[in-house]
Design an enzyme around this catalytic site. Structure first.
Site, PDB file in Angstrom:
ATOM      1  N   HIS A 140       0.862  -1.180   0.000  1.00 21.95           N
ATOM      2  CA  HIS A 140       0.000   0.000   0.000  1.00 21.95           C
ATOM      3  C   HIS A 140       0.902   1.235   0.000  1.00 21.95           C
ATOM      4  O   HIS A 140       2.079   1.161   0.379  1.00 21.95           O
ATOM      5  CB  HIS A 140      -0.887   0.001   1.235  1.00 21.95           C
ATOM      6  N   GLU A 150       1.118   3.792   1.932  1.00 21.01           N
ATOM      7  CA  GLU A 150       1.689   4.140   3.238  1.00 21.01           C
ATOM      8  C   GLU A 150       2.832   3.199   3.620  1.00 21.01           C
ATOM      9  O   GLU A 150       3.854   3.650   4.141  1.00 21.01           O
ATOM     10  CB  GLU A 150       0.594   4.100   4.326  1.00 21.01           C
ATOM     11  N   CYS A 197      -5.762   2.023   5.762  1.00 21.14           N
ATOM     12  CA  CYS A 197      -6.445   0.797   6.174  1.00 21.14           C
ATOM     13  C   CYS A 197      -5.868   0.351   7.524  1.00 21.14           C
ATOM     14  O   CYS A 197      -4.854   0.887   7.986  1.00 21.14           O
ATOM     15  CB  CYS A 197      -6.248  -0.284   5.110  1.00 21.14           C
ATOM     16  N   CYS A 214      -2.102  -0.434   7.406  1.00 24.97           N
ATOM     17  CA  CYS A 214      -1.266   0.766   7.286  1.00 24.97           C
ATOM     18  C   CYS A 214      -1.282   1.577   8.576  1.00 24.97           C
ATOM     19  O   CYS A 214      -0.238   2.094   9.002  1.00 24.97           O
ATOM     20  CB  CYS A 214      -1.726   1.609   6.106  1.00 24.97           C
TER      21      CYS A 214
END
Length: 155
Positions: free
Chosen positions: A51, A53, A81, A84
């Site tokens: 992701h 992040e 999410c 993250c």
């Protein structure tokens, strides 16, 4: 909060409109006004943990030669999410500034776990500061543009 950093995250996220390495998500990590990392989602390069992040944390940690990013701020085009959020906590980033919410990503078809960062913060007794809705309209436009792409389900 600095609009330049969120716009940098937005610009990075838009790179996936051509490469299709992942979804429309970008992140920037800043410390003392210095950009440590700029990253986008690259999960379609065969790693579900990539992701924006997470990629940004990896880059910033490599640059700083430590996992401890105390004093840093992360700008994310969409609310992180749970994975993250936890990585942000473990890397000791002190503030999350995000644009759209988890519900916005879910509305265009992303398989989001619908637990907000505010709930995670409370449940985990995490001290990270949260600022949501920053440049919301620009971040929402990013998601809308992604939603308009033909064959987006293939990516």
């Amino acid at each position: 909060m600095d609009k330049r950093f969120m716009r940098l995250a937005l610009k990075e996220a838009r790179k996936n409109f051509k490469s299709f390495n992942g979804g429309p998500f970008g992140a920037v990590i800043v410390k003392n006004g210095v950009v440590l990392a700029v990253a986008r989602n690259t999960v379609l390069k065969n790693d579900a943990t990539c992701h924006a992040e997470i990629n940004a944390i990896r880059l910033a940690s490599r640059r700083m030669r430590t996992f401890d990013l105390t004093g840093a701020v992360i700008y994310s085009t969409t609310e992180p999410c749970p994975m993250c959020f936890t990585a942000i906590h473990w890397s000791r980033i002190g503030k999350i500034i995000y644009g759209t919410g988890i519900k916005d990503a879910a509305e265009i078809g992303f398989n989001e776990i619908k637990i907000s960062n505010r709930v995670l913060k409370k449940m985990g007794k995490v001290s990270v500061r949260l600022v949501g809705g920053f440049l919301y309209d620009e971040c929402r436009e990013l998601l809308k543009d992604w939603g308009k792409l033909a064959n987006k389900n293939l990516y």
